[in-house]
Design an enzyme around this catalytic site. Structure first.
Site, short mmCIF file in Angstrom:
data_model
loop_
_atom_site.label_atom_id
_atom_site.label_comp_id
_atom_site.label_asym_id
_atom_site.label_seq_id
_atom_site.Cartn_x
_atom_site.Cartn_y
_atom_site.Cartn_z
N HIS A 1 0.82 -1.22 0.00
CA HIS A 1 0.00 0.00 0.00
C HIS A 1 0.85 1.27 0.00
CE1 HIS A 1 -4.06 -1.76 0.79
NE2 HIS A 1 -3.28 -2.81 1.00
N ASP B 1 3.71 9.27 -0.51
CA ASP B 1 2.53 8.49 -0.14
C ASP B 1 2.28 7.44 -1.22
OD1 ASP B 1 0.33 7.81 1.40
OD2 ASP B 1 -0.24 9.89 1.72
O1 F6P Z 1 -1.61 2.55 4.51
C1 F6P Z 1 -0.43 2.36 5.17
C2 F6P Z 1 -0.65 1.93 6.59
O2 F6P Z 1 0.56 1.68 7.21
C3 F6P Z 1 -1.48 0.68 6.74
O3 F6P Z 1 -0.78 -0.51 6.59
C4 F6P Z 1 -1.99 0.91 8.11
O4 F6P Z 1 -3.03 0.10 8.49
C5 F6P Z 1 -2.33 2.38 8.09
O5 F6P Z 1 -1.30 2.94 7.34
C6 F6P Z 1 -2.44 3.01 9.46
O6 F6P Z 1 -1.31 2.80 10.24
P1 F6P Z 1 -1.34 1.95 11.58
O7 F6P Z 1 -1.99 0.64 11.27
O8 F6P Z 1 0.09 1.83 11.99
O9 F6P Z 1 -2.16 2.73 12.55
#
Ligand code: F6P
Length: 455
Positions: free
Chosen positions: A154, A363
């Site tokens: 992602h 991003d």
């Molecule tokens: O989209 C990237 C990402 O790291 C996802 O894998 C993740 O769920 C989201 O951002 C939010 O981050 P976190 O799960 O560390 O709160």
């Protein structure tokens, strides 16, 4: 049709209304087809890692797993978010590498494999998501799992030279060769991955999207830009205008325009630069002073990681400085809110905004950019100001595209968006919206899974 098994670190279990972009996207993808969703429970326990929970919602079966403090520190706070996250966002300067944390990451991936393998059937299609779980397919293969397994990154794929700087990069990166299909957000991500495989990965690029591992087996890579549930967001936004939080915000602004930013409090999002760009707007366009209020919603994210704590302090200082210098008795130019809001409420905020500010320094995609557009009222839409360094900029050409490092450019784009005539706003919005409707989350899931099943 085979059963779909989705695996991700974060899972949007029923009742969780504040899931991040990835989880919201996966939930929408799974709702259409049903299947099993496996991941971390979100809980850090005193008991050893590995307790499983199960619940069902419609056609989706959720199985989640607790992690203990050490596993969570080594895997999530450590290797995933202090080593891989900065590396994948081109921030070599912030990479913290530690062998113990690296082994913790592998240990937790092995635990995912151990708990997931008994739940799998030969006919399943398994789709693993994001940088937390890169080695998972190779560990499932070691346990005899032979079904189709795909991976989707992602976040950005960095340049090969940056990846080469990671100690033992080949051990990590070559574990991607165990997948049948490795998916990325943009074609440039695919190209950077292919360059890595060729230059440092000991593999070969046979043709665009067809790669060969050192042992001769072939696998595929491709670009599958993630979309949003466009219809649902548009509907939520229409309905959200009557929510008390949305009404209160509108009332508190009148008669001023709203510029909105919604980002996890993360250094990749370019928030200090955005705040400075906003101040530059106030300085370069004094006639517009007081026309527009900027609301930045930045829920605290990964709050145990030191770089995130430092960023929070920095933003508080800059926000205080901007308001101290520019506020008037009846106007606060920058409203900076660390609170999280329900997703539906945010769509109501987007709908009332004249401007959406999405200016990350890097991003993978950025779904806020897409949601902002989908939430607009087509007869009086707001304008998206979007960073060229977000994956979304590849598709969203009708946004006002800026370089987040160019503060004058950001400042002028804010001024342009604020004064943009209705006809131009409608024209830009229509083109963006057509694209979002065609490439929505369902199209993303179908394209990826078709490619995986054909791989
Ligand atoms: O989209 C990237 C990402 O790291 C996802 O894998 C993740 O769920 C989201 O951002 C939010 O981050 P976190 O799960 O560390 O709160």
């Amino acid at each position: 049709m085979s059963r779909l098994v989705v695996v991700s670190n974060r899972v949007a279990v029923p009742g969780e209304s504040r899931a991040g972009g990835l989880a919201v996207g996966l939930l929408a993808a799974l709702k259409e087809r049903g299947g099993l969703w496996f991941g971390w429970s979100g809980k850090v326990t005193r008991e050893p890692s590995g307790s499983l929970y199960e619940q069902t919602d419609g056609d989706i079966r959720f199985v989640t797993m607790d992690l203990d403090r050490k596993d969570h520190d080594d895997y999530y706070n450590g290797f995933a978010n202090r080593t891989l996250w900065p590396l994948l966002h081109f921030r070599l300067d912030l990479v913290d590498y530690d062998r113990g944390k690296r082994e913790g990451y592998r240990r937790v991936n092995a635990l995912f494999a151990e708990k997931l393998a008994p739940l799998l059937r030969d006919s399943d299609t398994v789709w693993i998501h994001d940088y937390h779980l890169i080695p998972l397919a190779s560990m499932l293969r070691e346990r005899g799992i032979g079904c189709k397994i795909g991976f989707f990154l992602h976040v950005p794929m960095p340049s090969a030279d940056l990846v080469q700087a990671l100690p033992e990069h080949l051990r990590l990166m070559s574990s991607l060769y165990a997948y049948d299909l490795v998916g990325f957000q943009t074609q440039r991500d695919v190209e950077r991955f292919q360059a890595y495989v060729r230059l440092f990965g000991e593999g070969k690029v046979i043709g665009d999207g067809e790669l060969q591992a050192p042992d001769g087996h072939r696998f595929r890579a491709g670009a599958f830009p993630i979309g949003i549930d466009t219809g649902l967001i548009a509907q939520q936004a229409r309905e959200a205008v009557n929510k008390p939080a949305v009404r209160d915000l509108r009332k508190s602004l009148e008669p001023r325009q709203l510029a909105i930013g919604v980002d996890r409090l993360d250094y990749s999002k370019g928030l200090p630069e955005r705040f400075h760009g906003f101040e530059r707007y106030l300085q370069r366009h004094p006639k517009q002073k007081g026309l527009l209020t900027y609301l930045q919603i930045a829920p605290v994210s990964r709050g145990e990681v030191s770089e995130y704590k430092l960023l929070r302090n920095e933003l508080e200082q800059i926000a205080g400085h901007i308001n101290g210098n520019h506020a008037q008795p009846d106007w606060t130019p920058l409203r900076y809110v660390n609170k999280n809001f329900a997703h539906a409420t945010l769509t109501g905020f987007y709908r009332m905004a004249r401007l959406g500010l999405v200016t990350p320094l890097r991003d993978g995609m950025n779904l806020v950019a897409k949601e902002f557009v989908a939430a607009q009222d087509g007869s009086d839409p707001g304008v998206l100001v979007l960073s060229i360094l977000a994956g979304a900029a590849d598709e969203m050409k009708e946004a006002l595209i800026v370089n987040p490092h160019d503060l004058d450019g950001v400042a002028d784009a804010i001024a342009t968006a604020s004064g943009m005539p209705l006809s131009e706003r409608v024209e830009r919005w229509r083109a963006l919206m057509d694209q979002l409707q065609e490439n929505d989350i369902g199209a993303w899931r179908r394209r990826y899974l078709q490619a995986l099943e054909a791989a």
